[in-house]
Design a protein around this motif. Structure first.
Motif, PDB file in Angstrom:
ATOM      1  N   UNK A 198     -16.686 -16.324  -6.533  1.00 18.87           N
ATOM      2  CA  UNK A 198     -15.104 -16.497  -6.765  1.00 18.87           C
ATOM      3  C   UNK A 198     -14.563 -15.323  -6.485  1.00 18.87           C
ATOM      4  N   UNK A 199     -15.146 -13.917  -6.668  1.00 18.98           N
ATOM      5  CA  UNK A 199     -14.692 -12.609  -6.469  1.00 18.98           C
ATOM      6  C   UNK A 199     -13.928 -12.595  -5.112  1.00 18.98           C
TER       7      UNK A 199
ATOM      8  N   UNK B 165     -11.053  -3.648 -12.071  1.00 14.76           N
ATOM      9  CA  UNK B 165     -11.129  -3.075 -10.603  1.00 14.76           C
ATOM     10  C   UNK B 165     -12.453  -2.585 -10.346  1.00 14.76           C
ATOM     11  N   UNK B 166     -13.180  -1.740 -11.310  1.00 12.24           N
ATOM     12  CA  UNK B 166     -14.546  -1.269 -10.825  1.00 12.24           C
ATOM     13  C   UNK B 166     -15.336  -2.598 -11.052  1.00 12.24           C
ATOM     14  N   UNK B 167     -15.014  -3.644 -12.069  1.00  9.06           N
ATOM     15  CA  UNK B 167     -16.026  -4.542 -11.926  1.00  9.06           C
ATOM     16  C   UNK B 167     -15.994  -5.442 -10.774  1.00  9.06           C
ATOM     17  N   UNK B 168     -14.632  -5.719 -10.550  1.00 12.46           N
ATOM     18  CA  UNK B 168     -14.548  -6.480  -9.062  1.00 12.46           C
ATOM     19  C   UNK B 168     -15.138  -5.683  -8.021  1.00 12.46           C
ATOM     20  N   UNK B 169     -15.226  -4.526  -7.934  1.00 10.42           N
ATOM     21  CA  UNK B 169     -15.796  -3.542  -6.822  1.00 10.42           C
ATOM     22  C   UNK B 169     -17.396  -3.901  -6.835  1.00 10.42           C
ATOM     23  N   UNK B 170     -17.947  -3.905  -8.118  1.00 13.30           N
ATOM     24  CA  UNK B 170     -18.995  -4.227  -8.172  1.00 13.30           C
ATOM     25  C   UNK B 170     -19.644  -5.574  -7.716  1.00 13.30           C
TER      26      UNK B 170
END
Length: 185
Positions: free
Chosen positions: A134-135, A168-173
């Motif tokens: 779902x990201x 934001x970093x978690x999302x990009x990962x």
């Protein structure tokens, strides 16, 4: 709502038609993760079929099974669409995802249901692949997933979520993991 004046009349009808099996509101609420009041609203608005026996209200078990199958179908439709987005290396917004199942972002109940559907999909993909599919679904104005996504991430991927300096970093990962997984030959 089906009505029976006595328990005896209900049991006689049930003997002839086992599809009249009933569940209490609380049993349904516990089974689907809602409140008794939410189940009562669903009976009132026709989403679930009610049965009244001697003034006590119940839910027709068959209507719960049907609703669960409809939910599973919605999950499958949306998951397949998100996998297509992932294969193309794209994100999307809530509106087209919701439209796949006839839901709209202007309806609060639909917004709540899409959150549950996306949560179910993400729990499944986290268990199987180590990412939250779902990201891929962004809020149009925020240009990122909603706070509910990050709350779910913190809940079901707590250790990995805590490793990142920012959401934001978690999302990009997560996006990298998703795109890498679905771009494999």
């Amino acid at each position: 709502m089906k009505q029976f004046k006595t328990m005896e009349s209900y049991l006689n009808a049930l003997a002839l038609n086992p599809s009249l099996a009933i569940l209490t509101y609380q049993m349904v609420a516990d089974g689907v993760g809602l409140t008794r009041a939410a189940i009562a609203r669903q009976v009132k608005n026709g989403a679930l079929e009610g049965v009244s026996i001697d003034g006590s209200n119940y839910v027709l078990a068959e209507s719960v099974i049907r609703k669960n199958k409809e939910h599973a179908n919605e999950v499958a439709i949306i998951k397949a669409a998100l996998e297509d987005f992932a294969r193309r290396g794209e994100t999307t917004t809530y509106e087209p995802v919701m439209a796949l199942t006839g839901r709209t972002h202007t309806n609060p109940n639909d917004r709540g249901m899409i959150g549950k559907i996306l949560g179910a999909i993400s729990r499944d993909t986290m268990d199987k692949h180590g990412f939250l599919l779902s990201a891929l679904v962004f809020n149009k104005t925020q240009k990122a997933p909603t706070g509910s996504f990050f709350g779910l991430a913190e809940e079901i991927d707590e250790e990995n979520y805590q490793e990142w300096d920012s959401a934001e970093e978690y999302l990009h990962d997560q996006l990298r993991k998703i795109f890498d997984h679905y771009r494999r030959p």
